[in-house]
Design a protein around this motif. Sequence first.
Motif, PDB file in Angstrom:
ATOM      1  N   LYS A 295      -2.652  25.035   5.528  1.00 52.82           N
ATOM      2  CA  LYS A 295      -3.976  25.456   5.063  1.00 52.82           C
ATOM      3  C   LYS A 295      -3.842  26.738   4.259  1.00 52.82           C
ATOM      4  CE  LYS A 295      -8.602  26.758   6.697  1.00 52.82           C
ATOM      5  NZ  LYS A 295      -9.444  27.003   7.891  1.00 52.82           N
ATOM      6  N   MET A 296      -4.320  26.682   2.999  1.00 53.52           N
ATOM      7  CA  MET A 296      -4.290  27.871   2.157  1.00 53.52           C
ATOM      8  C   MET A 296      -5.397  28.820   2.597  1.00 53.52           C
ATOM      9  SD  MET A 296      -2.779  29.427  -0.335  1.00 53.52           S
ATOM     10  CE  MET A 296      -1.861  28.168  -1.199  1.00 53.52           C
ATOM     11  N   LEU A 297      -5.050  30.041   2.930  1.00 48.86           N
ATOM     12  CA  LEU A 297      -6.008  31.035   3.395  1.00 48.86           C
ATOM     13  C   LEU A 297      -6.426  32.004   2.301  1.00 48.86           C
ATOM     14  CD1 LEU A 297      -4.302  31.925   6.809  1.00 48.86           C
ATOM     15  CD2 LEU A 297      -6.068  30.211   6.377  1.00 48.86           C
ATOM     16  N   LEU A 298      -5.512  32.277   1.389  1.00 48.22           N
ATOM     17  CA  LEU A 298      -5.784  33.281   0.354  1.00 48.22           C
ATOM     18  C   LEU A 298      -4.881  32.991  -0.839  1.00 48.22           C
ATOM     19  CD1 LEU A 298      -7.247  36.016  -0.316  1.00 48.22           C
ATOM     20  CD2 LEU A 298      -5.219  37.156   0.602  1.00 48.22           C
ATOM     21  N   ARG A 299      -5.446  33.092  -2.045  1.00 48.28           N
ATOM     22  CA  ARG A 299      -4.637  32.823  -3.243  1.00 48.28           C
ATOM     23  C   ARG A 299      -4.834  33.932  -4.275  1.00 48.28           C
ATOM     24  NH1 ARG A 299      -2.152  28.373  -5.307  1.00 48.28           N
ATOM     25  NH2 ARG A 299      -3.114  26.945  -3.806  1.00 48.28           N
ATOM     26  N   THR A 300      -3.753  34.598  -4.615  1.00 46.01           N
ATOM     27  CA  THR A 300      -3.632  35.565  -5.712  1.00 46.01           C
ATOM     28  C   THR A 300      -4.714  36.652  -5.689  1.00 46.01           C
ATOM     29  OG1 THR A 300      -4.850  34.090  -7.228  1.00 46.01           O
ATOM     30  CG2 THR A 300      -2.444  33.956  -7.230  1.00 46.01           C
ATOM     31  N   LEU A 301      -4.775  37.362  -4.574  1.00 45.23           N
ATOM     32  CA  LEU A 301      -5.609  38.565  -4.474  1.00 45.23           C
ATOM     33  C   LEU A 301      -4.795  39.764  -4.962  1.00 45.23           C
ATOM     34  CD1 LEU A 301      -8.105  40.182  -3.309  1.00 45.23           C
ATOM     35  CD2 LEU A 301      -6.771  40.333  -1.188  1.00 45.23           C
ATOM     36  N   GLN A 302      -5.347  40.556  -5.872  1.00 39.07           N
ATOM     37  CA  GLN A 302      -4.613  41.721  -6.379  1.00 39.07           C
ATOM     38  C   GLN A 302      -4.504  42.780  -5.288  1.00 39.07           C
ATOM     39  OE1 GLN A 302      -5.794  43.178 -10.200  1.00 39.07           O
ATOM     40  NE2 GLN A 302      -4.685  45.110  -9.981  1.00 39.07           N
ATOM     41  N   ALA A 303      -3.269  43.175  -5.006  1.00 41.55           N
ATOM     42  CA  ALA A 303      -3.009  44.134  -3.937  1.00 41.55           C
ATOM     43  C   ALA A 303      -3.297  45.554  -4.416  1.00 41.55           C
ATOM     44  CB  ALA A 303      -1.563  44.021  -3.471  1.00 41.55           C
ATOM     45  N   THR A 304      -3.847  46.360  -3.515  1.00 44.51           N
ATOM     46  CA  THR A 304      -4.060  47.773  -3.808  1.00 44.51           C
ATOM     47  C   THR A 304      -2.752  48.535  -3.580  1.00 44.51           C
ATOM     48  OG1 THR A 304      -4.704  48.298  -1.531  1.00 44.51           O
ATOM     49  CG2 THR A 304      -6.446  47.558  -3.034  1.00 44.51           C
ATOM     50  N   SER A 305      -2.720  49.796  -4.011  1.00 48.39           N
ATOM     51  CA  SER A 305      -1.503  50.597  -3.823  1.00 48.39           C
ATOM     52  C   SER A 305      -1.193  50.792  -2.344  1.00 48.39           C
ATOM     53  CB  SER A 305      -1.674  51.957  -4.510  1.00 48.39           C
ATOM     54  OG  SER A 305      -2.823  52.635  -4.007  1.00 48.39           O
ATOM     55  N   ALA A 306      -2.241  50.970  -1.507  1.00 45.64           N
ATOM     56  CA  ALA A 306      -2.011  51.135  -0.068  1.00 45.64           C
ATOM     57  C   ALA A 306      -1.457  49.853   0.553  1.00 45.64           C
ATOM     58  CB  ALA A 306      -3.312  51.540   0.620  1.00 45.64           C
ATOM     59  N   GLU A 307      -1.936  48.704   0.084  1.00 45.38           N
ATOM     60  CA  GLU A 307      -1.438  47.423   0.602  1.00 45.38           C
ATOM     61  C   GLU A 307       0.001  47.179   0.175  1.00 45.38           C
ATOM     62  OE1 GLU A 307      -5.795  45.158   0.748  1.00 45.38           O
ATOM     63  OE2 GLU A 307      -4.423  44.892  -0.949  1.00 45.38           O
ATOM     64  N   MET A 308       0.354  47.617  -1.030  1.00 48.18           N
ATOM     65  CA  MET A 308       1.751  47.468  -1.469  1.00 48.18           C
ATOM     66  C   MET A 308       2.679  48.325  -0.619  1.00 48.18           C
ATOM     67  SD  MET A 308       1.697  47.043  -5.615  1.00 48.18           S
ATOM     68  CE  MET A 308       0.432  48.233  -6.028  1.00 48.18           C
ATOM     69  N   VAL A 309       2.209  49.497  -0.233  1.00 52.95           N
ATOM     70  CA  VAL A 309       3.000  50.352   0.658  1.00 52.95           C
ATOM     71  C   VAL A 309       3.177  49.652   2.006  1.00 52.95           C
ATOM     72  CG1 VAL A 309       3.023  52.525   1.921  1.00 52.95           C
ATOM     73  CG2 VAL A 309       2.342  52.495  -0.479  1.00 52.95           C
ATOM     74  N   ALA A 310       2.100  49.045   2.506  1.00 52.48           N
ATOM     75  CA  ALA A 310       2.167  48.363   3.802  1.00 52.48           C
ATOM     76  C   ALA A 310       3.085  47.143   3.756  1.00 52.48           C
ATOM     77  CB  ALA A 310       0.763  47.954   4.243  1.00 52.48           C
ATOM     78  N   LEU A 311       3.154  46.478   2.619  1.00 51.18           N
ATOM     79  CA  LEU A 311       3.981  45.274   2.478  1.00 51.18           C
ATOM     80  C   LEU A 311       5.445  45.591   2.214  1.00 51.18           C
ATOM     81  CD1 LEU A 311       1.555  43.167   0.267  1.00 51.18           C
ATOM     82  CD2 LEU A 311       2.252  42.595   2.592  1.00 51.18           C
ATOM     83  N   ALA A 312       5.748  46.837   1.888  1.00 47.33           N
ATOM     84  CA  ALA A 312       7.117  47.208   1.517  1.00 47.33           C
ATOM     85  C   ALA A 312       8.165  46.893   2.577  1.00 47.33           C
ATOM     86  CB  ALA A 312       7.168  48.692   1.154  1.00 47.33           C
TER      87      ALA A 312
END
Length: 560
Positions: free
Chosen positions: A270-287
């Motif tokens: 099940k696709m939950l989310l598709r191509t949401l632009q990440a914020t700078s804080a989210e990119m830090v969290a995903l690092a």
Amino acid sequence: MNQRQSFPGRVFYRASGGVRLGLFLLWLLPAIATAALMALLLFWLFLNGYYYLIVMPVLVSLPVAGLIRLAVGKGHCRNWLLGGLAGLCAAALLYLGYFYCGMVYHWGPRAMSRPDLLPAYIKARMKSDVVRDVGGSKESATRSTGMNWLMFGFDSSIIMLVGVFTGVQRSRKPYCEICKRWMMRHVTSLSPKASAAVLNALQTGSSHELAALCAAPVYSSIPYLGVGIDLCPSVQEGGSRGCPVYLSAKQVIQSPNVAKADPIDQARGKMLLRTLQATSAEMVALAPRFKMLENITGASAFRSSVTEKPAPTVQHDLPVEISAVEPEYAGKVVSRAMIWGGTILTLAPLLTFFAGLGLMLWATTILEVTATPHGKFIAFGMLGVATVFMIGGLTVGLKNPSFLANRILKKRLRRELALRPKRMVNPDNPNALHVEIVPKANWGKLMLYSASDIGLLLLDQVGREVLFEGDRQRFRVPVDALTYSGLETFVLHQGHTKITYYYVVLRIESATLFWEAPIRLQTGSGLGSKKRKKEMTLLFDRIRQMRPADNQVRTPLATN
């Protein structure tokens, strides 16, 4: 509710619709040429009686679809309408070209300059074409104008859909308008229980919660939550110019059958989310999961995101030992040559059956032309040998075609393990079991060898430990350290060809460690699932007897 309403104020990727038209048309030429060539091939198949309905149209459309995909990529086409139109034109050329080749063949070279006659030729074909079962006689052929039109519509629809879907799907891939390059996707896996937490963290902008989830160990089992990022290749190269990063998430219940396929687009789930632009804080969290993001966020920001709010941890003092085998001893059993050799040996029963069939046909021809006692004696002897070959090959092929390959592999495994100065399991121990470790991601995949490791498993009833000495890894796991143990199944195919595989799955899962070992006894494949079930159930019962009553699954979980 669509995802834009669920994430108010957030930006999602939208294709710009741009295209480098000259480059796109240039790369479209090979697709057009291939479509014309496939049309000629399809008519040749029809002319020689090899045009199998549905099957052949699909096969000939695949090369054209591949070149359409290449043209869209090389032409930087972000216009889904143009990409779909290109696929439609190539598909139409393929299928209508098939009839055009027939028109020139049946009505002569003069018809080559009269494409306006094509509708009349198609109508004539629909009235005259016959359908015959594979292997059937000419007398069994049937002629039905209505059925011919039905199959015309069905075959043409398949070819058109393949072409259009390929062009549309490729043109919608994320594209970096700053660097003028297609983005690349990277995927990581989280626990399936983290789905709601990840979506909530993105909706509320809680980067700390997202960082805590990403700091957990990689969840290498199925089902799982697949989180993917699309980013410009320049980010990996360290030359990002403010390129956006897009997030996607999918609840994966079964991995794609093709190796190295994109689980976000091609896995079942099940696709939950598709191509949401990440914020700078989210990119830090995903690092922590995507190291290439450090080129955008910086290493110091990455470290701070982890230390500001660490994930809760579960600690235990049990002596779990999981380590790789020393490089000089690793990978000595399952080499590429052994995999190919085992594959050939697995096909030996099938080859034996056909050899017996050929020998039987040869003996039959001898009996038809000879009347001498000596000739008949030789022919009947050949029939006897052929019968043994056919029965033996069929029996082994259905019951356990990998019997011979497994015996060779077991001998080599014990010989290699005996050379190691350090090992968890003694290869001379009669209680050691030959097992394979087959990751859940490989269950049901078309692979020459699906196991990630092979080795000896020993259940220490006194120490209440599970020990494994493998070709690439070894472990010593106390049963009290396991957070899960279960007997699970995977059903391959259905009906008379159904094959059921049984696995004993052991797992340790905490905030600092995720480890899973789907264990399968090396008894081979085949249709004898009752024996495999009995042996695997016995193995699971022995492990269950060493464990407490909780955290166990006593009934098999069917996966398909």
